[in-house]
Design an enzyme around this catalytic site. Structure first.
Site, short mmCIF file in Angstrom:
data_model
loop_
_atom_site.label_atom_id
_atom_site.label_comp_id
_atom_site.label_asym_id
_atom_site.label_seq_id
_atom_site.Cartn_x
_atom_site.Cartn_y
_atom_site.Cartn_z
CG HIS A 136 -18.25 46.42 103.64
ND1 HIS A 136 -18.90 45.73 104.63
CD2 HIS A 136 -17.05 45.80 103.48
CE1 HIS A 136 -18.12 44.73 105.07
NE2 HIS A 136 -17.01 44.75 104.37
CG ASP A 173 -16.39 39.28 102.61
OD1 ASP A 173 -15.69 39.46 101.60
OD2 ASP A 173 -16.13 39.79 103.72
CG HIS A 175 -15.26 41.87 106.57
ND1 HIS A 175 -14.35 41.46 105.61
CD2 HIS A 175 -14.55 42.29 107.62
CE1 HIS A 175 -13.12 41.66 106.08
NE2 HIS A 175 -13.21 42.15 107.31
CG ASP A 254 -12.83 38.42 103.47
OD1 ASP A 254 -13.78 37.64 103.34
OD2 ASP A 254 -12.96 39.66 103.48
ZN LIG Z 1 -14.51 40.91 103.63
#
Ligand SMILES: [Zn+2]
Length: 317
Positions: A136, A173, A175, A254
């Site tokens: 991120h 991931d 995200h 995740d």
């Molecule tokens: Zn993540």
């Protein structure tokens, strides 16, 4: 001789963002413990990471941003000695303690040392058990538990310092790797393929429609079999076409069914399957060269089991 490296550093456990924060030092302990118990640790070449040089960090981040992060540690130290708070908050869920900067440099440094060792042929592939995570982190902004974009720095380093012509970044991931996208969008030497839960954090999802990005947003509750079909349909043809000379993985776990941070339904066997597909691609085009870096994964038991599954494939166990 063990052909799969395992890079980590003690500083990566000293960074913490306050009690109860899910991105905790215990994540690395859970991985280490699991690999010891199941015996996979014996098959790995364990190495201690060195700190990344600032000039290499600046391949992916702006000089002012790097200087600001670095400076915050000194400021924090002064504030603590004057009785101030122990953390400096950068966004609602991302903060620094006095060890964060060193941890971030060693996390990026692990990715760079792994890249050096794999390109030198000392290792076929490597996993970096590091934190803070990176995907991120944008060129000029820390967010979502991330400060330096370990994978983007390593990908740029492989191109700029080792002279590779084409590399790929695979991000599994839960995200969206918005920071990596921010750094690599439009750089045709880097193909980035990812899937991620959408709509979800970070709000807005993909920001770029650059031709070197293969973004596959999926709804909550998507399971592994569906993800595998999407990977075969969208990732693999583009990876074949790109012929990467090295593959970097943003290895977040995740999307696991037991991980409450996301709402996807992957299990260990799915991570093994994805790793196998990446490994096939690396063996065909990249002399097997893979550097995988830990991103998310917050259910400690599922994280340990998923990293084990990932490493069993990387290490041919
Ligand atoms: Zn993540």
């Amino acid at each position: 001789m063990n052909k799969t490296g395992y890079f980590t550093h003690p500083d990566c456990r000293k960074h913490e963002m306050g009690p109860g924060h899910p991105e905790s030092p215990e994540r690395l302990s859970a991985i280490d413990d699991r690999l010891l118990i199941c015996g996979v640790a014996d098959a790995l070449d364990r190495r201690e990471a060195t700190a990344a040089a600032l000039a290499d960090v600046e391949l992916a981040h702006g000089r002012n941003y790097v200087a600001t992060l670095r400076g915050l540690t000194a400021t924090l130290r002064e504030e603590i000695s004057a009785g101030g708070p122990s953390h400096v908050q950068l966004d609602p869920d991302t903060s620094m303690n006095i060890h964060t900067w060193d941890a971030a440099l060693h996390a990026a440094g692990a990715a760079l040392a792994a890249t050096d060792a794999v390109i030198a042929g000392e290792l076929e592939n490597a996993f970096c058990a590091v934190r803070p995570p990176g995907h991120h982190a944008c060129r000029d902004q820390a967010m979502g538990f991330c400060f330096l974009n370990n994978v983007a720095i390593a990908a740029k380093y492989a191109l700029e310092r080792h002279g590779l012509k084409r590399v790929a970044i695979v991000d599994f991931d839960v995200h969206h790797g918005n920071g990596t996208e921010n750094i690599v969008a439009g750089d045709e030497r880097i193909l980035m393929v990812s899937f991620y839960q959408h709509p979800f954090y970070p709000v807005g999802g993909a920001q770029s429609d650059a031709a070197n990005l293969v973004n596959v947003p999926v709804p909550a509750y998507t399971r592994g079999m569906e993800v595998r079909e999407l990977i075969e349909m969208y990732w693999l043809p583009r990876l074949e076409e790109h012929r990467p000379e090295m593959i970097f993985i943003s290895a977040g776990f995740d999307a696991h069914r037991e991980d409450d941070m996301g709402q996807m339904g992957l299990v260990e066997q799915d991570y093994a399957w994805i790793t196998m597909r990446i490994k096939d691609m690396a063996r065909r085009f990249a002399q097997g060269r893979i550097v995988s870096c830990l991103e998310g994964g917050y259910d400690l038991s599922a994280l340990g089991r998923s990293v084990e599954a990932h490493l069993r494939v990387l290490a041919d166990l």
